[in-house]
Design an enzyme around this catalytic site. Structure first.
Site, PDB file in Angstrom:
ATOM      1  N   SER A   1      -5.491  30.939  36.793  1.00  0.00           N
ATOM      2  CA  SER A   1      -5.304  32.124  35.949  1.00  0.00           C
ATOM      3  C   SER A   1      -4.983  31.758  34.513  1.00  0.00           C
ATOM      4  CB  SER A   1      -4.180  32.993  36.522  1.00  0.00           C
ATOM      5  OG  SER A   1      -4.531  33.512  37.778  1.00  0.00           O
TER       6      SER A   1
ATOM      7  N   GLU B   1       9.744  29.780  38.291  1.00  0.00           N
ATOM      8  CA  GLU B   1       9.627  29.838  36.838  1.00  0.00           C
ATOM      9  C   GLU B   1      10.902  29.392  36.118  1.00  0.00           C
ATOM     10  OE1 GLU B   1       6.755  32.792  38.643  1.00  0.00           O
ATOM     11  OE2 GLU B   1       8.888  32.323  38.903  1.00  0.00           O
TER      12      GLU B   1
ATOM     13  N   HIS C   1      -1.827  37.343  30.609  1.00  0.00           N
ATOM     14  CA  HIS C   1      -1.766  38.616  31.339  1.00  0.00           C
ATOM     15  C   HIS C   1      -0.681  39.537  30.777  1.00  0.00           C
ATOM     16  CE1 HIS C   1      -4.118  36.046  33.889  1.00  0.00           C
ATOM     17  NE2 HIS C   1      -4.336  36.997  34.793  1.00  0.00           N
TER      18      HIS C   1
END
Length: 317
Positions: A40, A61, A112
């Protein structure tokens, strides 16, 4: 009136991937970390070329930000990659304490972003990230408009010492800026000269601003269009110079009007040259599921909305 040509729609995340690939070949200190979204984020080629410099951290993360901060101590230049929501909201504490407060040389690269994430819906369509990042002392905030500019920005931030938030997106959008451009952090780019209204736009709204200027020109309204790719530090001089000529301004962004580009511009104008201003942005709301085009139309983030706000603000001069 200057015209711009769409050389073929490309996604800005691929511009990031291309820039990271080029950096891998030219800068041995660049390392890349990804939170389970290699495809992605278009980091596959860097991973294939430099497996020893690529770190897949999984869906962790917060750990990724801590690892990146630590790597800078050894002289590495870490580029982290995940969706914008997970690059900011999920890890704000780690960014604040380990990266911004410590002024670590980490490049937080976020794909995104905004409504154009589309069908994934409101939980992923972060519209607050620019505000979150620009409020951190010492953080540079960049929001690019097309493939070429994203590639150039990715390469430029490797030369900048200090934390950077680089925001880009998923959909394919017009690619219209020069392939060989010199990306200068903190320096606005005047795309169109005009005398009646200033339009400053960032990210996906830059092309829409150019389309709005074209429509306004057909009504004999001369719009000056400025591409604000760097929201922090903001090019105050370019904005003030333009509004002194036009007398009014529209800001356009794929972000909440609270905390985004528009607020930064309003602050600078209040300090240096008070000017009538209208905002094209989301209105203190979350998004929803839909195609990018449907959502941008519904939430008024398009050329028609920019042109309408331009005419409205001209009436306030």
């Amino acid at each position: 009136m200057k015209t711009y040509t769409d050389t073929g729609k490309k996604d800005t995340r691929s511009g990031f991937g291309a820039g990271l690939t080029a950096l891998g070949q030219t800068n041995p200190d660049v390392v890349a970390l990804c939170a389970d979204l290699t495809g992605s984020l278009k980091m596959d080629e860097f991973k294939a070329n430099h497996p020893e410099r690529f770190f897949q951290v999984g869906i962790a993360e917060a750990n990724m930000m801590g690892l990146a901060a630590g790597m800078t101590i050894g002289g590495k230049i870490p580029f982290t990659g995940t969706f914008a929501n997970f690059s900011t909201g999920r890890v704000y504490d780690q960014i604040r304490q380990s990266i911004a407060y410590s002024h670590k040389n980490v490049k937080i690269c976020a794909s995104h972003a905004g409504l154009t994430l589309g069908e994934d819906g409101a939980t992923h369509q972060i519209l607050e990230d620019i505000g979150l990042m620009k409020m951190l002392p010492g953080m540079t905030v960049i929001n690019t408009c097309d493939f070429n500019q994203t590639k150039a920005a990715t390469m430029a931030i490797a030369q900048h010492h200090g934390p950077v938030y680089l925001r880009f997106g998923r959909p394919k959008v017009p690619n219209f800026t020069p392939e060989d451009q010199n990306f200068e952090i903190g320096k606005a780019v005047q795309l169109q000269e005009g005398s009646d209204v200033t339009i400053v736009a960032t990210g996906h709204l830059v092309w829409e601003a150019l389309e709005a200027a074209k429509a306004l020109n057909e009504e004999s309204i001369s719009a000056e269009v400025i591409n604000i790719h760097t929201i922090k530090p903001l090019d105050t001089d370019a904005i003030v110079k333009s509004v002194k000529k036009t007398g009014c301004i529209v800001t356009a962004e794929e972000h909440n009007f609270l905390g985004g580009l528009g607020e930064s511009v309003a602050r600078e104008l209040a300090l240096h040259h008070p000017t009538p201003q209208e905002f094209v942005a989301t209105n203190d709301t979350f998004g929803e599921s839909g195609t990018p085009a449907q959502l941008m139309d519904k939430y008024g983030l398009n050329a028609a909305a920019i042109a309408a706000k331009a005419k409205k603000v001209m009436g306030r001069k």
